[in-house]
Design a protein around this motif. Sequence first.
Motif, short mmCIF file in Angstrom:
data_model
loop_
_atom_site.label_atom_id
_atom_site.label_comp_id
_atom_site.label_asym_id
_atom_site.label_seq_id
_atom_site.Cartn_x
_atom_site.Cartn_y
_atom_site.Cartn_z
N ILE A 97 -1.32 73.99 -4.51
CA ILE A 97 -1.31 74.49 -3.13
C ILE A 97 -1.10 73.34 -2.15
O ILE A 97 -0.43 73.49 -1.13
CB ILE A 97 -2.66 75.18 -2.81
N GLU A 98 -1.68 72.20 -2.47
CA GLU A 98 -1.64 71.07 -1.55
C GLU A 98 -0.25 70.46 -1.43
O GLU A 98 0.09 69.87 -0.42
CB GLU A 98 -2.67 70.02 -1.99
N GLU A 99 0.58 70.62 -2.48
CA GLU A 99 1.95 70.12 -2.39
C GLU A 99 2.79 71.11 -1.58
O GLU A 99 2.51 72.31 -1.57
CB GLU A 99 2.54 69.93 -3.79
N PRO A 100 3.82 70.63 -0.87
CA PRO A 100 4.63 71.54 -0.03
C PRO A 100 5.41 72.56 -0.87
O PRO A 100 5.93 72.22 -1.93
CB PRO A 100 5.58 70.58 0.70
N TYR A 101 5.45 73.80 -0.41
CA TYR A 101 6.19 74.85 -1.11
C TYR A 101 6.43 76.02 -0.16
O TYR A 101 5.76 76.17 0.85
CB TYR A 101 5.43 75.33 -2.34
N ASP A 102 7.40 76.85 -0.51
CA ASP A 102 7.67 78.10 0.19
C ASP A 102 7.65 79.20 -0.86
O ASP A 102 8.55 79.28 -1.71
CB ASP A 102 9.03 78.04 0.90
N PHE A 103 6.62 80.04 -0.82
CA PHE A 103 6.45 81.03 -1.89
C PHE A 103 7.63 82.01 -1.95
O PHE A 103 7.99 82.47 -3.04
CB PHE A 103 5.14 81.80 -1.70
N LEU A 104 8.22 82.32 -0.82
CA LEU A 104 9.36 83.24 -0.82
C LEU A 104 10.51 82.69 -1.65
O LEU A 104 11.26 83.45 -2.28
CB LEU A 104 9.82 83.52 0.61
N LYS A 105 10.66 81.36 -1.67
CA LYS A 105 11.72 80.75 -2.46
C LYS A 105 11.39 80.74 -3.95
O LYS A 105 12.28 80.53 -4.79
CB LYS A 105 11.97 79.32 -1.97
N CYS A 106 10.10 80.94 -4.28
CA CYS A 106 9.68 80.99 -5.68
C CYS A 106 10.01 82.33 -6.33
O CYS A 106 10.14 82.42 -7.55
CB CYS A 106 8.18 80.73 -5.81
N ILE A 107 10.09 83.39 -5.51
CA ILE A 107 10.23 84.75 -6.04
C ILE A 107 11.48 84.92 -6.91
O ILE A 107 11.38 85.49 -8.01
CB ILE A 107 10.17 85.78 -4.89
N PRO A 108 12.69 84.46 -6.48
CA PRO A 108 13.87 84.62 -7.36
C PRO A 108 13.68 83.96 -8.72
O PRO A 108 14.10 84.51 -9.74
CB PRO A 108 14.99 83.94 -6.56
N ARG A 109 13.04 82.78 -8.73
CA ARG A 109 12.80 82.09 -10.01
C ARG A 109 11.79 82.86 -10.87
O ARG A 109 11.93 82.91 -12.10
CB ARG A 109 12.30 80.68 -9.72
N ILE A 110 10.78 83.46 -10.23
CA ILE A 110 9.81 84.28 -10.97
C ILE A 110 10.52 85.45 -11.65
O ILE A 110 10.29 85.75 -12.82
CB ILE A 110 8.71 84.82 -10.02
N GLU A 111 11.41 86.10 -10.90
CA GLU A 111 12.16 87.24 -11.45
C GLU A 111 13.07 86.80 -12.59
O GLU A 111 13.25 87.53 -13.57
CB GLU A 111 12.96 87.91 -10.34
N GLU A 112 13.62 85.59 -12.48
CA GLU A 112 14.50 85.07 -13.53
C GLU A 112 13.71 84.82 -14.81
O GLU A 112 14.13 85.20 -15.91
CB GLU A 112 15.15 83.77 -13.04
N VAL A 113 12.55 84.17 -14.67
CA VAL A 113 11.69 83.90 -15.83
C VAL A 113 11.20 85.21 -16.44
O VAL A 113 11.16 85.36 -17.67
CB VAL A 113 10.49 83.01 -15.42
#
Length: 650
Positions: A97-113
């Motif tokens: 959580i402490e490292e920078p991230y944008d959860f919306l950008k994680c969603i396509p990768r989640i769907e791919e996995v």
Amino acid sequence: MAIEKMTMMNVVGRIENVNEIAKEIILLGNVDIINALNEIRESHFTLSVEEENVDEIVDMSMIQTFEEQINYDDVKKKIDTLKEIYKEDFIINKKYIEEPYDFLKCIPRIEEVYSELIKPYNELKELEEELKKIDEYRKNFIHMKGLDIDVKELIGLKYFTFFVGVLSKEDRIKLKKNYENISAIVLHTGSSDSGEVYLIITPKELEAETNRILRSLNFRKLELPEYYTGTPKEIIQKFKKREEEIKKTIIDLKKRMSELKEKNENFINRCCTRLRMEERIKQLKEQMVSTNNFFYLTGWVPRSDKAHIKNKLSKYKDLLIVYKNEEEITDGFRPPTKLNNPKLFSPFEFLVKMYGIPSYNELDPTIFLSLTYMILFGAMFGDSGQGFILFLLGIAINKGKNTNLIGKILSRLGISSMIFGVLYGSVFGFEHIIPAILIKPFENINTMLFSAIGLGIFFFIISYGYSIANSIKQRDLKEGAFGRNGVAGLLFYVVLLLTIGSNFIEIKIISTRMGVIILGALMIVMTVKEPLTNLILKKRPLYHETPSNYYIESGFDTLETLLNMLSSTVSFIRVGAFALTHVGLFIAFETIAELLGNTTGSILILILGNIIIIGLEGLIVSIQGLRLEYYELFSKYYNGEGVEFKPIKL
């Protein structure tokens, strides 16, 4: 014995910073969020009228509940499925959580996995299910392997239908007696562990009637696959071949999935943590209100954490934080209770919370409960050897994921038992290994019983002190001065004990006549406590109900107080009784061991006796100690009507 002081924190910030500030508050883990809209409606959310606050104050007239546009339900389902595939509940790790991230950008990768893993996972589940069915089918066909019949021919019968099933030994006898009533061919094909296997062939027109009779005989049908043909023997061979094919495919699939899982494990772990954060942010926003420019948040925080919170949030510009102490808040918004006790006593908070959470303006009973409960347990279960076993059990249980509090309590009770074991001179039930420092219970029965009552009296007096202190803290004159658990109740209890005691000992502390007069006066004071209090405080009316109803109710309450004082005091005799029972139970096992006349057998009996005493009597004693705490002591001074401090955290 501390309940942390609370302060209400009101936060106003720029709407564009809401997610980052919400994340910081969640990571702080020390803010108990309450509904900001209710706060504003009750005029608790106030800002000082200063030039830098003008925009925030003007915008408060246009507040609305926070509307979250993003829905993560679909992503959550996919991550839950991935957790099921990995067969583990990933650890929530703050570093993700402490490292920078944008959860919306994680969603396509989640769907791919998800897409990569779900296909082989579903295929694997289907094959494993098929493998189970094949195993079941094979067991069924084994019983028919002696039949030289092509199953396909049976399935293709035009006017007949068939099924295979099992009957118990008893139901088989019933079947024999009902052969003439069954319009079917009944062939016994073999035996299994569950019963006798039969092939039933019946006309389709009579299928319902045949089924009815078979049901009455508890006939259990066996499932047969329609897509396998040949004789039962040939089908069994096909099952074996298919089973080998499936097992080979499963090995390949598991290898492929293992590679995919290893490649994506860290990413999925990150996503689990970040999704949890997004869910908490959404939960936090549900309690906020917002305008086009600002968000408004409110919650309770410990006063000791104010500086830490300010330091964490100081990096956000235009962020306004206002604190209010509980004295500035009107009725209806009670501060939550956060207990803060030394490590020695903190596990016993679990027992306090089982009864109820202390009110914010009530004394924390944890330390008093901890000390009295350990004393009561040790006094009833005093044995240094058995106490040491309980101590070790507590340490072992403490290593469990969800049982650490119980383990910590048990280890402390074990130490208390060891201390009293030294005082009683008892080691694993034997009283001749070490000398008794204080007393041998079984040799001093009367002393043990009277000492138990004396211990109860001592605890009661402390309980009255707690009750009076609570009344002073809550500024409750009626209960503190004139109530059954206040000063009047304490004086009544002490005078009652002195009056009764003076008749059993040679020293006349107080005469019976004087005792009765004082007790009568105190009973009158307790009966008229409400009008007396209202008279002193100059409140009207004197009664909250009709005088007759009040005096009837108050009179019975005072009488009940007298009976309760006597019964509660005598109730503590169980402490001495269980201390004697503890010794007596071991004497019984020791006698049995001596009667055996066999060294090995005697040792086994003594070991068994200790196990039973530790398990059975240990449980009974812990329950009895808790009963004395809850019913006899807590009823004197503790209400437990508070609200627990529950900060929002990851």
